[in-house]
Design a protein around this motif. Structure first.
Motif, PDB file in Angstrom:
ATOM      1  N   PRO A  46      -2.520 -15.150  -2.969  1.00 60.05           N
ATOM      2  CA  PRO A  46      -3.815 -14.570  -2.591  1.00 60.05           C
ATOM      3  C   PRO A  46      -3.621 -13.119  -2.165  1.00 60.05           C
ATOM      4  N   VAL A  47      -4.552 -12.269  -2.557  1.00 64.66           N
ATOM      5  CA  VAL A  47      -4.486 -10.845  -2.228  1.00 64.66           C
ATOM      6  C   VAL A  47      -5.758 -10.467  -1.479  1.00 64.66           C
ATOM      7  N   ARG A  48      -5.575  -9.902  -0.277  1.00 72.41           N
ATOM      8  CA  ARG A  48      -6.700  -9.391   0.524  1.00 72.41           C
ATOM      9  C   ARG A  48      -6.572  -7.869   0.585  1.00 72.41           C
ATOM     10  N   PHE A  49      -7.697  -7.217   0.897  1.00 71.00           N
ATOM     11  CA  PHE A  49      -7.744  -5.758   0.957  1.00 71.00           C
ATOM     12  C   PHE A  49      -8.414  -5.317   2.251  1.00 71.00           C
ATOM     13  N   THR A  50      -7.837  -4.306   2.908  1.00 72.64           N
ATOM     14  CA  THR A  50      -8.509  -3.734   4.066  1.00 72.64           C
ATOM     15  C   THR A  50      -9.716  -2.913   3.614  1.00 72.64           C
ATOM     16  N   HIS A  51      -9.685  -2.463   2.381  1.00 77.27           N
ATOM     17  CA  HIS A  51     -10.779  -1.692   1.779  1.00 77.27           C
ATOM     18  C   HIS A  51     -11.138  -2.357   0.451  1.00 77.27           C
ATOM     19  N   PRO A  52     -11.938  -3.440   0.486  1.00 78.92           N
ATOM     20  CA  PRO A  52     -12.230  -4.188  -0.739  1.00 78.92           C
ATOM     21  C   PRO A  52     -12.833  -3.360  -1.871  1.00 78.92           C
ATOM     22  N   GLU A  53     -13.447  -2.246  -1.511  1.00 75.47           N
ATOM     23  CA  GLU A  53     -14.077  -1.425  -2.561  1.00 75.47           C
ATOM     24  C   GLU A  53     -13.053  -0.809  -3.514  1.00 75.47           C
ATOM     25  N   VAL A  54     -11.773  -0.760  -3.149  1.00 75.68           N
ATOM     26  CA  VAL A  54     -10.759  -0.185  -4.032  1.00 75.68           C
ATOM     27  C   VAL A  54      -9.981  -1.256  -4.780  1.00 75.68           C
ATOM     28  N   ALA A  55     -10.318  -2.522  -4.569  1.00 69.88           N
ATOM     29  CA  ALA A  55      -9.583  -3.626  -5.188  1.00 69.88           C
ATOM     30  C   ALA A  55      -9.711  -3.567  -6.699  1.00 69.88           C
TER      31      ALA A  55
ATOM     32  N   GLY B 106       0.832  -1.191   0.000  1.00 71.66           N
ATOM     33  CA  GLY B 106       0.000   0.000   0.000  1.00 71.66           C
ATOM     34  C   GLY B 106       0.865   1.238   0.000  1.00 71.66           C
ATOM     35  N   SER B 107       0.227   2.353  -0.129  1.00 67.42           N
ATOM     36  CA  SER B 107       0.928   3.634  -0.104  1.00 67.42           C
ATOM     37  C   SER B 107       1.475   3.893   1.295  1.00 67.42           C
ATOM     38  N   THR B 108       2.716   4.393   1.347  1.00 66.45           N
ATOM     39  CA  THR B 108       3.305   4.697   2.653  1.00 66.45           C
ATOM     40  C   THR B 108       2.612   5.868   3.334  1.00 66.45           C
ATOM     41  N   ARG B 109       1.703   6.544   2.641  1.00 62.80           N
ATOM     42  CA  ARG B 109       0.909   7.569   3.334  1.00 62.80           C
ATOM     43  C   ARG B 109      -0.007   6.931   4.370  1.00 62.80           C
ATOM     44  N   PHE B 110      -0.157   5.603   4.276  1.00 62.33           N
ATOM     45  CA  PHE B 110      -0.994   4.861   5.229  1.00 62.33           C
ATOM     46  C   PHE B 110      -0.152   4.026   6.191  1.00 62.33           C
ATOM     47  N   MET B 111       1.036   4.542   6.573  1.00 58.95           N
ATOM     48  CA  MET B 111       1.924   3.792   7.472  1.00 58.95           C
ATOM     49  C   MET B 111       1.248   3.485   8.807  1.00 58.95           C
ATOM     50  N   ALA B 112       0.447   4.403   9.336  1.00 60.02           N
ATOM     51  CA  ALA B 112      -0.235   4.128  10.610  1.00 60.02           C
ATOM     52  C   ALA B 112      -1.190   2.948  10.445  1.00 60.02           C
TER      53      ALA B 112
ATOM     54  N   ARG C  13       7.540 -12.247  -3.068  1.00 57.54           N
ATOM     55  CA  ARG C  13       7.899 -13.624  -3.424  1.00 57.54           C
ATOM     56  C   ARG C  13       7.991 -14.508  -2.180  1.00 57.54           C
ATOM     57  N   LEU C  14       8.497 -13.966  -1.086  1.00 62.42           N
ATOM     58  CA  LEU C  14       8.643 -14.704   0.164  1.00 62.42           C
ATOM     59  C   LEU C  14       7.300 -15.025   0.804  1.00 62.42           C
ATOM     60  N   ALA C  15       6.360 -14.116   0.670  1.00 63.67           N
ATOM     61  CA  ALA C  15       5.088 -14.210   1.385  1.00 63.67           C
ATOM     62  C   ALA C  15       4.175 -15.294   0.821  1.00 63.67           C
ATOM     63  N   ASP C  16       3.276 -15.737   1.694  1.00 65.41           N
ATOM     64  CA  ASP C  16       2.226 -16.674   1.288  1.00 65.41           C
ATOM     65  C   ASP C  16       0.999 -15.920   0.788  1.00 65.41           C
ATOM     66  N   GLU C  17       0.807 -14.706   1.282  1.00 66.13           N
ATOM     67  CA  GLU C  17      -0.329 -13.893   0.846  1.00 66.13           C
ATOM     68  C   GLU C  17       0.005 -12.415   1.005  1.00 66.13           C
ATOM     69  N   VAL C  18      -0.813 -11.598   0.362  1.00 61.32           N
ATOM     70  CA  VAL C  18      -0.625 -10.148   0.332  1.00 61.32           C
ATOM     71  C   VAL C  18      -1.835  -9.486   0.984  1.00 61.32           C
ATOM     72  N   LEU C  19      -1.563  -8.483   1.811  1.00 63.76           N
ATOM     73  CA  LEU C  19      -2.628  -7.664   2.392  1.00 63.76           C
ATOM     74  C   LEU C  19      -2.399  -6.226   1.936  1.00 63.76           C
ATOM     75  N   VAL C  20      -3.334  -5.706   1.157  1.00 65.61           N
ATOM     76  CA  VAL C  20      -3.249  -4.330   0.667  1.00 65.61           C
ATOM     77  C   VAL C  20      -3.994  -3.443   1.654  1.00 65.61           C
ATOM     78  N   VAL C  21      -3.282  -2.441   2.174  1.00 67.55           N
ATOM     79  CA  VAL C  21      -3.821  -1.570   3.215  1.00 67.55           C
ATOM     80  C   VAL C  21      -4.113  -0.191   2.632  1.00 67.55           C
ATOM     81  N   GLY C  22      -5.276   0.346   3.025  1.00 66.09           N
ATOM     82  CA  GLY C  22      -5.596   1.727   2.683  1.00 66.09           C
ATOM     83  C   GLY C  22      -6.747   1.873   1.709  1.00 66.09           C
ATOM     84  N   PRO C  23      -7.343   3.067   1.719  1.00 72.76           N
ATOM     85  CA  PRO C  23      -8.501   3.337   0.872  1.00 72.76           C
ATOM     86  C   PRO C  23      -8.142   3.836  -0.528  1.00 72.76           C
TER      87      PRO C  23
END
Length: 129
Positions: free
Chosen positions: A117-126, A30-36, A88-98
């Motif tokens: 597999p890719v998951r989203f904290t904000h699925p509406e932006v997937a 995700g964008s580093t603007r969403f580091m928190a 490449r190392l990871a088993d899955e990806v979590l995309v954070v942010g709107p």
């Protein structure tokens, strides 16, 4: 006489992780603007028993390591390659942010090309597959 099919590097890594009994490894994108928000996601994923890797540098925040514009650009290239290695190392990806920008969109495309597999904290932006 048949010979065993040689494993790809990805298969070898997955096998080694199983042998080591490693829990699921999640990479946060995700964008580093969403580091928190990334830190909060790290906390939640870790509490759920997952190993978490995420961006370690926020080039949008001032720091001596990237105060020189030429060095900042060089560092960005290295960090992008490092993040692809984390994917490449990871088993899955979590995309954070709107919001999903070009870099994050490219990371999602890369992860999907590796069948992660890719998951989203904000699925509406997937973005669609």
């Amino acid at each position: 006489m048949s010979y065993p099919h040689p494993r790809s590097p990805e298969e070898q890594l997955a096998h080694a992780k199983r042998l080591l009994g490693l829990p699921c490894i999640v990479v946060i994108c995700g964008s580093t603007r969403f580091m928190a928000e990334m830190n909060e996601a790290d906390l939640r994923e870790t509490a759920a028993g997952r190993i978490v890797v995420k961006p370690g540098c926020d080039l949008k925040s001032p720091h001596a390591l990237w105060s020189d514009p030429a060095e900042a650009e060089s560092l960005k290239v290295r960090l992008d390659e490092l993040h692809r290695a984390k994917i490449r190392l990871a088993d899955e990806v979590l995309v954070v942010g709107p919001y999903i920008g070009d870099s994050t969109r490219a990371e999602i495309t890369y992860a999907r090309s590796l069948n992660k597999p890719v998951r989203f904290t904000h699925p509406e932006v997937a973005p669609s597959s």
